[in-house]
Design a protein around this motif. Structure first.
Motif, short mmCIF file in Angstrom:
data_model
loop_
_atom_site.label_atom_id
_atom_site.label_comp_id
_atom_site.label_asym_id
_atom_site.label_seq_id
_atom_site.Cartn_x
_atom_site.Cartn_y
_atom_site.Cartn_z
N ILE A 1 17.84 -9.67 -24.32
CA ILE A 1 17.31 -8.49 -23.62
C ILE A 1 17.90 -7.22 -24.23
N LYS A 2 19.18 -7.27 -24.56
CA LYS A 2 19.84 -6.12 -25.19
C LYS A 2 19.20 -5.79 -26.53
N LYS A 3 18.86 -6.85 -27.29
CA LYS A 3 18.21 -6.64 -28.58
C LYS A 3 16.81 -6.04 -28.40
N ALA A 4 16.07 -6.52 -27.40
CA ALA A 4 14.73 -5.99 -27.15
C ALA A 4 14.79 -4.52 -26.74
N VAL A 5 15.77 -4.16 -25.93
CA VAL A 5 15.93 -2.76 -25.52
C VAL A 5 16.24 -1.88 -26.73
N ALA A 6 17.09 -2.38 -27.64
CA ALA A 6 17.42 -1.60 -28.85
C ALA A 6 16.18 -1.42 -29.74
N PHE B 1 6.38 -6.06 -34.55
CA PHE B 1 6.21 -7.50 -34.67
C PHE B 1 7.46 -8.24 -34.22
N ARG B 2 8.64 -7.76 -34.66
CA ARG B 2 9.91 -8.39 -34.27
C ARG B 2 10.14 -8.29 -32.77
N LEU B 3 9.69 -7.19 -32.17
CA LEU B 3 9.82 -7.06 -30.71
C LEU B 3 8.99 -8.12 -29.99
N ILE B 4 7.82 -8.41 -30.52
CA ILE B 4 6.99 -9.47 -29.93
C ILE B 4 7.70 -10.81 -30.01
N LEU B 5 8.35 -11.08 -31.15
CA LEU B 5 9.06 -12.34 -31.31
C LEU B 5 10.26 -12.44 -30.38
N VAL B 6 11.01 -11.34 -30.25
CA VAL B 6 12.18 -11.35 -29.36
C VAL B 6 11.74 -11.53 -27.91
N HIS C 1 11.07 -14.82 -22.86
CA HIS C 1 10.25 -15.51 -21.86
C HIS C 1 10.45 -17.01 -21.93
N ARG C 2 10.66 -17.53 -23.12
CA ARG C 2 10.92 -18.97 -23.25
C ARG C 2 12.25 -19.34 -22.60
N LEU C 3 13.27 -18.53 -22.83
CA LEU C 3 14.57 -18.80 -22.20
C LEU C 3 14.51 -18.63 -20.69
N ALA C 4 13.76 -17.63 -20.23
CA ALA C 4 13.63 -17.43 -18.79
C ALA C 4 12.93 -18.62 -18.14
N ARG C 5 11.98 -19.19 -18.85
CA ARG C 5 11.31 -20.39 -18.33
C ARG C 5 12.28 -21.56 -18.24
N TYR C 6 13.24 -21.60 -19.16
CA TYR C 6 14.25 -22.66 -19.13
C TYR C 6 15.21 -22.46 -17.97
N TYR C 7 15.63 -21.22 -17.74
CA TYR C 7 16.64 -20.96 -16.72
C TYR C 7 16.09 -20.92 -15.31
N ASP D 1 23.16 -15.79 -23.41
CA ASP D 1 22.17 -15.76 -24.48
C ASP D 1 20.97 -14.91 -24.09
N LEU D 2 20.55 -14.99 -22.84
CA LEU D 2 19.43 -14.19 -22.36
C LEU D 2 19.80 -12.71 -22.32
N TYR D 3 21.03 -12.41 -21.93
CA TYR D 3 21.50 -11.03 -21.89
C TYR D 3 21.44 -10.39 -23.27
N HIS D 4 21.88 -11.11 -24.31
CA HIS D 4 21.89 -10.55 -25.65
C HIS D 4 20.47 -10.38 -26.20
#
Length: 145
Positions: A92-97, A113-118, A123-129, A87-90
């Motif tokens: 990151i892939k979306k943010a790069v696109a 704006f969408r980049l900020i949300l992604v 960061h939220r998922l990274a805090r979880y993992y 889930d984190l990989y996808h």
């Protein structure tokens, strides 16, 4: 409960059967199933792709019901788990696109704006993992992506 970055309040979700035992039509043993999962992972498939393939081709509804452990845990036990969770990989892939799109279209305010949300989801998922088992996980900063 509402969604994180949208106005939706939908409650649509999957409905798993109450009985968590292996169905009687499955003839595959636990060792055969784990060997097949490892073989598919060596081909480069992600855990969710492996689950979809097993469901569609072999009629296995949930690997967890047969083996007692999920696909990701089987892969981790055999040393085949991905470095970054799927889930984190996808995300990151979306943010790069989106960043690549913004290099060409720097006036696109909605994409900014969408980049900020992604990125906030990343960061939220990274805090979880981080406290779990992905302690080696280092996220790329804004400059590196």
């Amino acid at each position: 409960m509402g969604r994180m970055h949208s106005w939706g309040k939908g409650i649509s979700r999957r409905c798993l059967p109450y009985k968590k035992t292996a169905p009687n039509w499955i003839q595959m043993s636990v060792s055969d199933l784990s060997d097949q999962i490892c073989k598919l992972a060596k081909k480069g498939m992600t855990p969710s792709q492996i689950g979809v393939l097993l469901r569609d081709s072999n009629g296995i509804p949930q690997v967890d019901y047969i083996t007692g452990s999920k696909i990701g845990r089987i892969l981790r036990k055999n040393g085949l788990a991905p470095k970054i969770p799927e889930d984190l990989y996808h995300l990151i892939k979306k943010a790069v696109a989106i960043r690549k799109h913004l290099e060409r279209n720097n006036k696109d305010k909605d994409s900014k704006f969408r980049l900020i949300l992604v990125e906030s989801r990343i960061h939220r998922l990274a805090r979880y993992y981080r406290p779990v088992s992905y302690t080696h996980l280092t996220l790329p900063t804004n400059r590196e992506v």
